[in-house]
Motif scaffolding. Structure first.
Motif, short mmCIF file in Angstrom:
data_model
loop_
_atom_site.label_atom_id
_atom_site.label_comp_id
_atom_site.label_asym_id
_atom_site.label_seq_id
_atom_site.Cartn_x
_atom_site.Cartn_y
_atom_site.Cartn_z
N HIS A 11 -127.25 8.13 -100.20
CA HIS A 11 -126.50 7.05 -99.56
C HIS A 11 -127.18 6.53 -98.30
N SER A 15 -127.86 2.63 -98.51
CA SER A 15 -127.15 1.78 -97.53
C SER A 15 -127.72 2.05 -96.14
N SER A 16 -129.01 1.88 -96.01
CA SER A 16 -129.70 2.29 -94.78
C SER A 16 -129.18 1.59 -93.53
N ASP A 17 -128.82 0.30 -93.61
CA ASP A 17 -128.30 -0.40 -92.43
C ASP A 17 -126.98 0.21 -91.97
N LEU A 18 -126.10 0.48 -92.91
CA LEU A 18 -124.81 1.07 -92.57
C LEU A 18 -124.98 2.50 -92.07
N SER A 19 -125.85 3.25 -92.71
CA SER A 19 -126.11 4.62 -92.30
C SER A 19 -126.62 4.66 -90.86
N ARG A 20 -127.55 3.76 -90.53
CA ARG A 20 -128.09 3.71 -89.16
C ARG A 20 -126.99 3.40 -88.14
N LYS A 21 -126.06 2.53 -88.52
CA LYS A 21 -124.95 2.19 -87.61
C LYS A 21 -124.04 3.40 -87.39
N LEU A 22 -123.82 4.18 -88.44
CA LEU A 22 -123.01 5.39 -88.28
C LEU A 22 -123.76 6.43 -87.45
N ALA A 135 -116.06 10.66 -91.47
CA ALA A 135 -116.86 9.69 -92.22
C ALA A 135 -118.07 10.38 -92.84
N TRP A 136 -118.78 11.18 -92.04
CA TRP A 136 -119.94 11.90 -92.58
C TRP A 136 -119.53 12.88 -93.68
#
Length: 162
Positions: A11, A15-22, A135-136
């Protein structure tokens, strides 16, 4: 539960952009929370959610930051353990209430008990800590990222827990 099922996607890559935001949110929250309480919250929520990846990671992080091993063992039964102070107990109770939300929500009694231990800002930041680890945990449970797979990247191999 059997884990001999289909391989799961990565994941964080998908979804690297979303992962970076998290990750960014996680880092911001980690600067706002007492590290001892943060480790307890992360481990307890991960226990409740059955997220082996996060449980593995946060136990190692806690050990590297000097957490006593006996307290890590007692965490699953913290209600009965004398090893946690009032503020830690309040954080753990809050974590449980927000991780396994009851149909009636969070009681006024629990809110008042937690407010006795935390300022408004601390309680708000603690709530974000619980939100982030949940979330994680959901990603870890959904995609079954193998425990220990991030050890090298985060220096967790130094914890000596294999």
């Amino acid at each position: 539960m059997s884990h001999d099922s289909l391989p799961r996607l990565d994941h964080a890559q998908t979804s690297s952009d979303l992962s970076r935001k998290l990750v960014d949110l996680s880092l911001a929250v980690s600067k706002a929370i007492d590290p001892t309480i943060a480790h307890l919250v992360e481990i307890r929520a991960s226990q409740l959610n059955g997220c082996l990846l996060c449980l593995d990671m946060h136990v190692k992080q806690a050990k590297l930051h000097g957490e006593r091993e006996l307290r890590l063992h007692h965490l699953a039964a913290w209600h009965e353990s004398p090893l946690f102070n009032a503020k830690e107990r309040a954080a753990l109770a809050w974590t449980e209430a927000l991780t396994r939300i009851a149909p009636e929500g969070v009681s006024d009694r629990l809110y008042a008990e937690v407010r006795e231990q935390f300022s408004e800002k601390e309680l708000s930041d603690l709530t974000y800590q619980v939100m982030v680890i949940n979330a994680w945990n959901r990603a870890g449970v959904a995609f079954r990222t193998p425990p220990g797979s991030l050890d090298k990247a985060y220096g967790l191999d130094r914890a000596g827990l294999n």
